[in-house]
Design an enzyme around this catalytic site. Structure first.
Site, mmCIF file in Angstrom:
data_model
loop_
_atom_site.group_PDB
_atom_site.id
_atom_site.type_symbol
_atom_site.label_atom_id
_atom_site.label_comp_id
_atom_site.label_asym_id
_atom_site.label_seq_id
_atom_site.Cartn_x
_atom_site.Cartn_y
_atom_site.Cartn_z
ATOM 1 N N SER A 44 -7.734 37.712 43.155
ATOM 2 C CA SER A 44 -6.648 37.129 42.371
ATOM 3 C C SER A 44 -6.765 35.618 42.198
ATOM 4 C CB SER A 44 -5.299 37.455 43.014
ATOM 5 O OG SER A 44 -5.267 37.018 44.367
ATOM 6 N N GLY A 81 -6.390 41.576 44.140
ATOM 7 C CA GLY A 81 -6.323 42.524 45.248
ATOM 8 C C GLY A 81 -7.667 43.037 45.715
ATOM 9 N N ASN A 110 -8.679 38.933 50.813
ATOM 10 C CA ASN A 110 -7.904 40.171 50.975
ATOM 11 C C ASN A 110 -8.389 40.994 52.166
ATOM 12 O OD1 ASN A 110 -5.993 40.023 48.769
ATOM 13 N ND2 ASN A 110 -7.753 40.228 47.405
ATOM 14 N N ASP A 194 4.999 33.102 46.448
ATOM 15 C CA ASP A 194 4.424 33.976 47.473
ATOM 16 C C ASP A 194 3.637 33.207 48.527
ATOM 17 O OD1 ASP A 194 2.058 33.252 46.198
ATOM 18 O OD2 ASP A 194 1.685 35.228 45.342
ATOM 19 N N HIS A 197 -0.830 32.246 46.186
ATOM 20 C CA HIS A 197 -1.530 31.941 44.947
ATOM 21 C C HIS A 197 -1.165 30.548 44.443
ATOM 22 C CE1 HIS A 197 -1.434 36.387 45.137
ATOM 23 N NE2 HIS A 197 -2.697 36.226 44.761
#
Length: 220
Positions: A44, A81, A110, A194, A197
């Site tokens: 991402s 992801g 991830n 979040d 990011h």
């Protein structure tokens, strides 16, 4: 000029114009096809998650290539992801399809978020590097780090595995993609809600981490 001759004359002009236009289109298509491919295989952080299209560091990389009149065509194969296992599984088809001159591997974050074994991450990154090199591509390994709450020992081991793979496989290394962003005193102001990011304003900083390592590999 008689009417019949006039019609034939303008028909010839139209044909010549169409032929020239088609020839130009074929030339442009040929040039695009022959341009060396720069393949980005990431997650991402490279897939513009949460950003308007065209604002991620990969899109900014495309702009910089044009500004510096470098012929490379960027193929962004990043998936939000994705893990190193996912990247490893799809890399073969990407190499076969695009035949890249350079492959940038930006994966691993991830893996840490999912608590996957470091040995597995290392093995996957090694396999990806080897596959890309075997296909004739130069490789850039992009390192990542985890927040302090993962523990000092784990954080140190995770960060070092990128360097270990790059050294063993003799690939170029970007030590930490988010340097200058995640380590700022006001770091939280540079991330989306979040806290994972980065915002659009962080993307040029991310590109500036990659560019000095990538640029020497971009031969004409």
């Amino acid at each position: 000029m008689r009417r019949r001759d006039c019609g034939a004359y303008f028909s010839a002009l139209a044909f010549a114009a169409a032929f020239t236009s088609a020839g130009s289109g074929l030339a442009n298509a040929s040039a695009a096809k022959s341009a060396p491919v720069l393949l980005i295989v990431g997650d991402s952080l490279s897939a513009e998650y949460g950003l308007a299209r065209g604002h991620g560091w990969v899109a900014l990389l495309e702009q910089r290539l044009r500004e510096q009149k470098l012929p490379h065509q960027v193929m962004n194969a990043s998936i939000s992801g994705d893990t190193t296992a996912g990247g490893r599984a799809r890399l073969g088809a990407l190499l076969q399809q695009h035949k890249p001159a350079v492959v940038v591997i930006e994966l691993g974050g991830n893996d840490a978020l999912r608590g996957l074994p470091l040995s597995t991450t290392r093995e996957n990154l090694t396999a990806m590097s080897q596959a890309a090199k075997k296909a004739g591509a130069k490789v850039v390994m992009v390192g990542m780090q985890v927040p302090p709450n993962y523990g000092v020992s784990y954080g140190r081991e995770f960060a070092s595995l990128f360097e270990q793979v790059a050294k063993a496989e003799k690939t170029a290394l970007v030590p930490f993609l988010l340097k200058g962003v995640a380590d700022r005193p006001d770091a939280m102001d540079w991330f989306q809600p979040d806290r994972i990011h980065p915002l659009a304003k962080a993307q040029p900083v991310m590109l500036d981490q990659v560019w000095p390592v990538l640029r020497p590999l971009l031969t004409r």
